[in-house]
Design a protein around this motif. Structure first.
Motif, PDB file in Angstrom:
ATOM      1  N   THR A 101       0.782  -1.256  -0.122  1.00  0.00           N
ATOM      2  CA  THR A 101       0.059  -0.134   0.024  1.00  0.00           C
ATOM      3  C   THR A 101       0.913   1.414   0.034  1.00  0.00           C
ATOM      4  OG1 THR A 101      -1.613  -1.248   1.329  1.00  0.00           O
ATOM      5  CG2 THR A 101      -2.068   1.167   1.145  1.00  0.00           C
ATOM      6  N   VAL A 102       0.589   2.388  -0.681  1.00  0.00           N
ATOM      7  CA  VAL A 102       1.473   3.380  -1.135  1.00  0.00           C
ATOM      8  C   VAL A 102       0.560   4.680  -0.457  1.00  0.00           C
ATOM      9  CG1 VAL A 102       2.421   5.068  -2.809  1.00  0.00           C
ATOM     10  CG2 VAL A 102       2.343   2.443  -3.120  1.00  0.00           C
ATOM     11  N   TYR A 103       1.207   5.192   0.348  1.00  0.00           N
ATOM     12  CA  TYR A 103       0.498   6.382   0.994  1.00  0.00           C
ATOM     13  C   TYR A 103       1.153   7.688   0.610  1.00  0.00           C
ATOM     14  CZ  TYR A 103      -0.854   3.031   4.560  1.00  0.00           C
ATOM     15  OH  TYR A 103      -1.331   1.815   5.132  1.00  0.00           O
ATOM     16  N   ARG A 112      -3.374   8.982   8.106  1.00  0.00           N
ATOM     17  CA  ARG A 112      -2.672   8.802   7.217  1.00  0.00           C
ATOM     18  C   ARG A 112      -3.605   8.312   5.959  1.00  0.00           C
ATOM     19  NH1 ARG A 112       2.266   4.756   7.089  1.00  0.00           N
ATOM     20  NH2 ARG A 112       3.353   6.447   7.697  1.00  0.00           N
ATOM     21  N   ASN A 113      -3.254   8.720   4.565  1.00  0.00           N
ATOM     22  CA  ASN A 113      -4.116   8.438   3.475  1.00  0.00           C
ATOM     23  C   ASN A 113      -3.373   7.802   2.473  1.00  0.00           C
ATOM     24  OD1 ASN A 113      -6.494  11.247   2.684  1.00  0.00           O
ATOM     25  ND2 ASN A 113      -6.007   9.950   4.489  1.00  0.00           N
ATOM     26  N   THR A 114      -3.866   6.738   1.860  1.00  0.00           N
ATOM     27  CA  THR A 114      -3.360   5.973   0.910  1.00  0.00           C
ATOM     28  C   THR A 114      -3.622   6.721  -0.425  1.00  0.00           C
ATOM     29  OG1 THR A 114      -5.807   5.000   0.361  1.00  0.00           O
ATOM     30  CG2 THR A 114      -3.842   3.629   1.862  1.00  0.00           C
ATOM     31  N   GLN A 117      -7.376   6.748  -1.160  1.00  0.00           N
ATOM     32  CA  GLN A 117      -8.213   7.766  -0.338  1.00  0.00           C
ATOM     33  C   GLN A 117      -7.990   9.345  -0.508  1.00  0.00           C
ATOM     34  OE1 GLN A 117      -6.633   6.343   3.507  1.00  0.00           O
ATOM     35  NE2 GLN A 117      -8.079   4.696   3.854  1.00  0.00           N
TER      36      GLN A 117
END
Length: 312
Positions: A101-103, A112-114, A117
């Protein structure tokens, strides 16, 4: 001098037996140099070229046959995977597995948002920043741009969704468009706490930062007109896992909670005059995972989104 067709064929056959890729031009020149130094007649060149094509087909066919009867696919070979095939399989899975998963860049105090998101933030502010409450074409970059905001929490039902998108100074309520159904709402900025400069830090167990009406403007509204929703949202203590909203008329709503923020929306209908008069909130309560009340706010007044500082 005539070309010895038998010699050409034997030379090509020997090369084909090696089952290696063949350069047709190189093969032709080698075969012809062995038997003739004079000018070749046209029919001889044509014959040699045809032989090259046949040789290439033989090579490809033999290579294909070797793959078809390899131990991995032969009906008589063992199907038990060897250490080599297991290693290859692991390497293949590793190469084809989806990436972690990349944020996007973290903002202190905000969840925190991906990448996915954060894409909802871009959808909420398609023009790059919040807009004026009376003029949706007027951008207000003094309240930040997309990069300063993160998706916080959302409330969803069968009619759509309303999101709370925030920065360190304030937030935007967002009811996005539904393709072929409705139009998006304008991203109107509000300060945390209602007044500038807007502070993200929370005093107590919870706050009601907005109690407003969000209209989902439809392309072809039904008999009831455009659906409207009472939206209650704000900040909550980190240990809170639930927020319950209760109106003065006895109605209740359970809000969605995520990482220190909450939002809930409830359908509301206009009266006979076509107006909506929100019922006061009698109580908003935050609960922990054990169902214990962490704190509550009573008799919450109407607090619409927007700001009235000098820049507006």
């Amino acid at each position: 001098m005539t070309v010895d067709e038998r010699a050409v064929t034997e030379a090509l056959t020997r090369l084909a037996d090696r089952a290696r890729p063949v350069d047709p031009e190189l093969l032709l020149s080698r075969a012809l140099r062995r038997r003739a130094r004079l000018k070749r007649p046209r029919w001889g060149l044509a014959l040699a070229a045809a032989a090259c094509v046949v040789a290439i087909g033989v090579v490809a066919l033999r290579a294909h046959e070797q793959l078809a009867v390899s131990p991995a696919s032969s009906p008589t070979a063992s199907t038990e995977p060897t250490a080599s095939t297991k290693s290859t399989a692991r390497a293949t899975r590793s190469a084809t597995a989806p990436p972690a998963t990349v944020y996007v860049r973290d903002i202190p105090g905000l969840p925190r948002n991906t990448i996915a998101q954060f894409a909802t933030v871009e959808d909420c502010m398609p023009k790059g920043s919040p807009v004026h409450s009376m003029d949706g074409e007027r951008l207000l970059p003094q309240y930040g741009t997309i990069k300063d905001y993160r998706w916080l929490v959302e409330a969803k039902d069968k009619l759509g969704v309303t999101r709370l998108v925030g920065s360190r100074k304030g937030f935007v309520l967002c009811t996005p468009a539904i393709r072929l159904v409705s139009y998006p709402t304008d991203p109107i900025f509000s300060y945390w706490g209602g007044d500038p400069p807007g502070k993200l830090a929370l005093r107590g167990a919870l706050s009601v930062d907005v109690y407003s009406v969000e209209m989902q403007s439809e392309i072809n509204p039904g008999r009831d007109g455009d659906p409207s929703f009472l939206v209650v949202a704000g900040r909550v203590a980190p240990q809170a896992t639930g927020v319950e909203v209760e109106w003065a008329d006895g109605r209740k709503m359970t809000a969605n909670v995520r990482n220190g923020f909450y939002i809930g929306r409830s359908r509301v209908y206009a009266d006979k005059k076509g107006s909506i008069r929100p019922v006061p909130l009698s109580k908003v309560t935050a609960y922990d995972s054990g169902g214990q009340a962490l704190g509550e706010l009573k008799n919450v007044k109407w607090r619409s989104e927007g700001t009235t500082d000098a820049d507006d």
